[in-house]
Design a protein around this motif. Structure first.
Motif, PDB file in Angstrom:
ATOM      1  N   PRO A  57     -17.530   8.612 -67.223  1.00  0.00           N
ATOM      2  CA  PRO A  57     -18.017   7.060 -66.297  1.00  0.00           C
ATOM      3  C   PRO A  57     -17.848   7.248 -65.496  1.00  0.00           C
ATOM      4  O   PRO A  57     -16.517   7.574 -64.697  1.00  0.00           O
ATOM      5  N   LYS A  58     -18.194   6.797 -64.426  1.00  0.00           N
ATOM      6  CA  LYS A  58     -18.398   6.723 -63.008  1.00  0.00           C
ATOM      7  C   LYS A  58     -17.515   5.538 -62.142  1.00  0.00           C
ATOM      8  O   LYS A  58     -17.677   4.397 -62.949  1.00  0.00           O
ATOM      9  N   MET A  59     -16.203   5.805 -61.680  1.00  0.00           N
ATOM     10  CA  MET A  59     -15.754   4.810 -61.418  1.00  0.00           C
ATOM     11  C   MET A  59     -15.601   3.552 -59.931  1.00  0.00           C
ATOM     12  O   MET A  59     -16.381   4.643 -59.076  1.00  0.00           O
ATOM     13  N   PRO A  60     -15.486   2.625 -59.908  1.00  0.00           N
ATOM     14  CA  PRO A  60     -15.927   2.083 -58.623  1.00  0.00           C
ATOM     15  C   PRO A  60     -15.043   2.878 -57.967  1.00  0.00           C
ATOM     16  O   PRO A  60     -13.826   3.154 -58.038  1.00  0.00           O
ATOM     17  N   PHE A  61     -15.644   2.533 -56.353  1.00  0.00           N
ATOM     18  CA  PHE A  61     -14.978   3.408 -55.183  1.00  0.00           C
ATOM     19  C   PHE A  61     -14.106   1.917 -54.678  1.00  0.00           C
ATOM     20  O   PHE A  61     -14.715   0.874 -54.324  1.00  0.00           O
ATOM     21  N   THR A  62     -13.106   1.662 -54.737  1.00  0.00           N
ATOM     22  CA  THR A  62     -12.374  -0.046 -54.729  1.00  0.00           C
ATOM     23  C   THR A  62     -11.358   0.531 -54.047  1.00  0.00           C
ATOM     24  O   THR A  62     -11.006   1.669 -54.193  1.00  0.00           O
ATOM     25  N   ARG A  63     -10.280  -0.178 -53.266  1.00  0.00           N
ATOM     26  CA  ARG A  63      -8.873  -0.440 -53.067  1.00  0.00           C
ATOM     27  C   ARG A  63      -8.076  -1.788 -53.715  1.00  0.00           C
ATOM     28  O   ARG A  63      -8.841  -2.578 -54.275  1.00  0.00           O
ATOM     29  N   ALA A  64      -6.694  -1.503 -53.557  1.00  0.00           N
ATOM     30  CA  ALA A  64      -5.881  -2.398 -54.059  1.00  0.00           C
ATOM     31  C   ALA A  64      -5.325  -3.676 -52.323  1.00  0.00           C
ATOM     32  O   ALA A  64      -5.513  -2.802 -52.029  1.00  0.00           O
ATOM     33  N   GLU A  65      -5.238  -4.930 -53.082  1.00  0.00           N
ATOM     34  CA  GLU A  65      -5.164  -5.333 -52.144  1.00  0.00           C
ATOM     35  C   GLU A  65      -3.541  -6.320 -52.272  1.00  0.00           C
ATOM     36  O   GLU A  65      -3.757  -6.949 -53.571  1.00  0.00           O
ATOM     37  N   ASN A  84     -18.912  -2.176 -51.217  1.00  0.00           N
ATOM     38  CA  ASN A  84     -19.900  -4.255 -50.790  1.00  0.00           C
ATOM     39  C   ASN A  84     -18.817  -4.843 -50.736  1.00  0.00           C
ATOM     40  O   ASN A  84     -19.637  -6.403 -49.685  1.00  0.00           O
ATOM     41  N   GLY A  85     -17.354  -4.980 -50.494  1.00  0.00           N
ATOM     42  CA  GLY A  85     -16.352  -5.850 -50.306  1.00  0.00           C
ATOM     43  C   GLY A  85     -16.422  -6.506 -51.418  1.00  0.00           C
ATOM     44  O   GLY A  85     -15.556  -7.960 -50.852  1.00  0.00           O
ATOM     45  N   LYS A  86     -16.893  -6.824 -52.509  1.00  0.00           N
ATOM     46  CA  LYS A  86     -17.392  -8.007 -53.229  1.00  0.00           C
ATOM     47  C   LYS A  86     -15.830  -7.510 -54.358  1.00  0.00           C
ATOM     48  O   LYS A  86     -14.632  -6.273 -54.301  1.00  0.00           O
ATOM     49  N   MET A  87     -15.241  -8.918 -54.386  1.00  0.00           N
ATOM     50  CA  MET A  87     -13.536  -8.581 -55.623  1.00  0.00           C
ATOM     51  C   MET A  87     -14.056  -8.605 -56.784  1.00  0.00           C
ATOM     52  O   MET A  87     -14.653  -9.061 -57.080  1.00  0.00           O
ATOM     53  N   VAL A  88     -13.630  -7.007 -57.466  1.00  0.00           N
ATOM     54  CA  VAL A  88     -13.780  -7.082 -58.825  1.00  0.00           C
ATOM     55  C   VAL A  88     -12.667  -8.148 -59.853  1.00  0.00           C
ATOM     56  O   VAL A  88     -12.503  -7.755 -60.602  1.00  0.00           O
ATOM     57  N   ALA A  89     -11.252  -6.996 -59.860  1.00  0.00           N
ATOM     58  CA  ALA A  89     -10.571  -8.530 -59.923  1.00  0.00           C
ATOM     59  C   ALA A  89      -9.464  -8.791 -59.240  1.00  0.00           C
ATOM     60  O   ALA A  89      -8.763  -8.139 -58.137  1.00  0.00           O
TER      61      ALA A  89
END
Length: 115
Positions: A57-65, A84-89
């Motif tokens: 499965p393709k993993m989203p390209f994310t960062r943790a803040e 896109n800078g949108k909050m995932v969780a």
């Protein structure tokens, strides 16, 4: 009373296995083990070749803040999509932060009233 007639015993079940199992002796037990292993490997190979190809499965390209919420004095963790800078969780959620802020405010008023 005696019943006469032809006694027909049921025929032995026919196997679809093309290679019958040998019978008799210690050598035959080794042959049976080899036969079972060969059948197992053949079944495994068939299962692997017949199964559809699986993709990861393709993993989203994310960062943790990680930050501190000023009204509740609690840590907040957010996972943000880098594309896109949108909050995932978010943990705790916005609703939980509001409840913490309200309870903190009410507890502060209660402490001032008792003092």
């Amino acid at each position: 009373m005696e019943i006469r007639g032809s006694s027909q015993s049921p025929a032995p079940a026919q196997s679809n296995d093309p290679s019958p199992l040998p019978t008799g002796g210690a050598a035959s037990s080794e042959a049976i083990a080899a036969q079972r292993q060969a059948v197992g490997e053949r079944d495994l190979n068939d299962a692997v070749t017949m199964s559809p190809s699986m993709e990861m499965p393709k993993m989203p390209f994310t960062r943790a803040e990680l930050s501190v919420d000023r009204s509740t004095q609690r840590y907040v963790a957010r996972i943000v999509d880098r594309n896109n800078g949108k909050m995932v969780a978010e943990y705790p959620t916005e609703a939980q932060l509001k409840l913490y802020a309200i309870s903190r405010e009410l507890l502060g008023k209660l402490m001032k009233a008792e003092a």
